[in-house]
Design a protein around this motif. Structure first.
Motif, short mmCIF file in Angstrom:
data_model
loop_
_atom_site.label_atom_id
_atom_site.label_comp_id
_atom_site.label_asym_id
_atom_site.label_seq_id
_atom_site.Cartn_x
_atom_site.Cartn_y
_atom_site.Cartn_z
N GLY A 56 -12.95 -40.67 -30.23
CA GLY A 56 -13.05 -41.91 -30.98
C GLY A 56 -14.47 -42.36 -31.26
N GLY A 57 -15.37 -41.43 -31.56
CA GLY A 57 -16.76 -41.78 -31.83
C GLY A 57 -17.60 -41.98 -30.58
N MET A 58 -17.05 -41.65 -29.43
CA MET A 58 -17.74 -41.82 -28.15
C MET A 58 -17.77 -40.48 -27.41
N ILE A 59 -18.84 -40.24 -26.65
CA ILE A 59 -18.88 -39.12 -25.73
C ILE A 59 -18.49 -39.66 -24.36
N ILE A 60 -17.41 -39.14 -23.81
CA ILE A 60 -16.98 -39.55 -22.48
C ILE A 60 -17.45 -38.50 -21.50
N LEU A 61 -18.22 -38.94 -20.52
CA LEU A 61 -18.87 -38.04 -19.57
C LEU A 61 -18.31 -38.29 -18.17
N ILE A 62 -17.83 -37.22 -17.53
CA ILE A 62 -17.36 -37.30 -16.14
C ILE A 62 -18.33 -36.48 -15.30
N THR A 63 -19.04 -37.17 -14.39
CA THR A 63 -20.08 -36.53 -13.59
C THR A 63 -19.67 -36.48 -12.13
N PHE A 64 -19.58 -35.28 -11.59
CA PHE A 64 -19.34 -35.08 -10.17
C PHE A 64 -20.67 -34.72 -9.51
N THR A 65 -21.05 -35.46 -8.49
CA THR A 65 -22.21 -35.07 -7.69
C THR A 65 -21.72 -34.89 -6.26
N ILE A 66 -21.85 -33.68 -5.77
CA ILE A 66 -21.21 -33.29 -4.52
C ILE A 66 -22.27 -33.00 -3.44
N TYR A 67 -22.19 -33.75 -2.36
CA TYR A 67 -23.06 -33.55 -1.21
C TYR A 67 -22.31 -32.81 -0.11
N GLU A 68 -23.05 -32.34 0.88
CA GLU A 68 -22.46 -31.67 2.02
C GLU A 68 -21.44 -32.59 2.69
N GLY A 69 -20.29 -32.04 2.99
CA GLY A 69 -19.21 -32.84 3.56
C GLY A 69 -18.08 -33.07 2.58
N SER A 70 -18.34 -32.79 1.30
CA SER A 70 -17.30 -32.84 0.26
C SER A 70 -17.35 -31.54 -0.53
N SER A 71 -16.32 -31.30 -1.31
CA SER A 71 -16.28 -30.10 -2.15
C SER A 71 -15.90 -30.51 -3.57
N ILE A 72 -16.27 -29.67 -4.53
CA ILE A 72 -15.90 -29.95 -5.91
C ILE A 72 -14.39 -29.88 -6.07
N GLU A 73 -13.75 -28.99 -5.30
CA GLU A 73 -12.29 -28.90 -5.37
C GLU A 73 -11.64 -30.21 -4.95
N GLU A 74 -12.14 -30.80 -3.88
CA GLU A 74 -11.62 -32.09 -3.41
C GLU A 74 -11.81 -33.16 -4.47
N ALA A 75 -13.00 -33.21 -5.06
CA ALA A 75 -13.30 -34.27 -6.02
C ALA A 75 -12.47 -34.14 -7.29
N VAL A 76 -12.39 -32.94 -7.85
CA VAL A 76 -11.63 -32.79 -9.09
C VAL A 76 -10.14 -32.99 -8.84
N GLY A 77 -9.71 -32.80 -7.60
CA GLY A 77 -8.30 -33.00 -7.27
C GLY A 77 -7.87 -34.45 -7.37
N LEU A 78 -8.83 -35.38 -7.46
CA LEU A 78 -8.52 -36.79 -7.62
C LEU A 78 -8.19 -37.16 -9.06
N LEU A 79 -8.47 -36.25 -9.98
CA LEU A 79 -8.22 -36.49 -11.40
C LEU A 79 -6.99 -35.73 -11.86
N LYS A 80 -6.23 -36.36 -12.73
CA LYS A 80 -5.05 -35.72 -13.33
C LYS A 80 -4.97 -36.16 -14.78
N PRO A 81 -4.32 -35.32 -15.62
CA PRO A 81 -4.03 -35.77 -16.98
C PRO A 81 -3.20 -37.05 -16.91
N LEU A 82 -3.39 -37.93 -17.84
CA LEU A 82 -2.75 -39.24 -17.78
C LEU A 82 -1.23 -39.14 -17.80
N TYR A 83 -0.72 -38.24 -18.60
CA TYR A 83 0.74 -38.11 -18.73
C TYR A 83 1.23 -36.88 -17.99
N TYR A 84 0.79 -36.74 -16.78
CA TYR A 84 1.10 -35.54 -15.97
C TYR A 84 2.34 -35.78 -15.13
#
Length: 253
Positions: free
Chosen positions: A225-253
């Motif tokens: 819609g004329g906008m760039i939507i940016l999702i930024t994951f910054t992962i420090y020791e003690g977390s994983s990218i797998e854990e963080a992305v697992g918090l997101l789901k498609p809206l109509y999932y």
């Protein structure tokens, strides 16, 4: 007051402020918007979906995520039928109707910042953020706005949903790929990839910790819609990218 500050610089400030873990800030400056030159893909950059980017991004692709038989209105809060551009919060879930994804946290290990906390982290005023979130101010009239911040209180890892308005930067033709291309150019051997994420086609960069100086950073961007939507994951020791992305789901999932 309109915040004339660049998207990546503010994102770095947020990461430093919300982590609370004494991480050293990355020596970083924002991409140069002044030349208004779209990013040119190189031979090493993927133009098709790159399924081999990393194991983590394979997990993030949600290739088995499809629309259920339930209607869209059954899958989201009733308030989303009047969706504000910045999204809607309900309990521990943030719903983004524009890009059609949701972030759900447990409220303990991971939590969503409220508008006062987002204001504090970004150097804005609570009124400014509140006005954006509740539709009194349009993100389309701002350079960069912040719709959601989720943080892991133990590791300091963050998920940040931000909006970039190319028109406000006087670059109406800039795309999500152009934007991430400017970011990628500041690192060595970091390229923009086209990936399947949240059941949609996103552009993505994956910056290793040794280059950021603070933590691994993975950014996904999509044009909506004329906008760039940016999702930024910054992962420090003690977390994983797998854990963080697992918090997101498609809206109509």
């Amino acid at each position: 007051m309109k915040k004339k500050i660049s998207a990546i610089f503010i994102c770095m400030m947020i990461i430093s402020l919300v982590s609370g873990c004494g991480k050293e800030e990355e020596p970083y400056s924002s991409p140069n918007f002044s030349d208004k030159s779209p990013h040119e893909a190189t031979e090493t950059e993927a133009t098709e979906t790159d399924a081999s980017l990393t194991d983590a991004l394979m997990i993030a692709s949600f290739t088995d995520a499809t629309m259920s038989d339930a209607s869209a209105t059954d899958a989201v809060p009733a308030s989303l039928t009047d969706a504000l551009p910045m999204g809607v919060y309900e309990n521990n879930t943030y719903y983004n109707g524009l890009a059609e994804f949701k972030i759900t946290v447990d409220g303990e290990n991971w939590k969503l910042y409220d508008y006062v906390e987002v204001a504090s982290a970004t150097g804005a005023t609570p009124d400014y953020v509140s006005n954006l979130w509740y539709g009194y101010t349009s993100p389309f009239e701002e350079d960069t706005t912040y719709a959601a911040i989720a943080s892991n209180k133990q590791s300091g890892s963050t998920i940040i949903v931000s909006y970039i308005s190319p028109t406000s930067y006087n670059m109406p033709d800039y795309s999500a790929k152009d934007y991430l291309g400017m970011v990628a150019d500041r690192y060595e051997d970091v390229n923009v990839r086209t990936v399947t994420f949240l059941a949609q086609t996103y552009e993505c960069i994956d910056i290793p910790q040794e280059q950021t100086g603070i933590g691994r950073r993975v950014q996904f961007a999509i044009d909506r819609g004329g906008m760039i939507i940016l999702i930024t994951f910054t992962i420090y020791e003690g977390s994983s990218i797998e854990e963080a992305v697992g918090l997101l789901k498609p809206l109509y999932y």
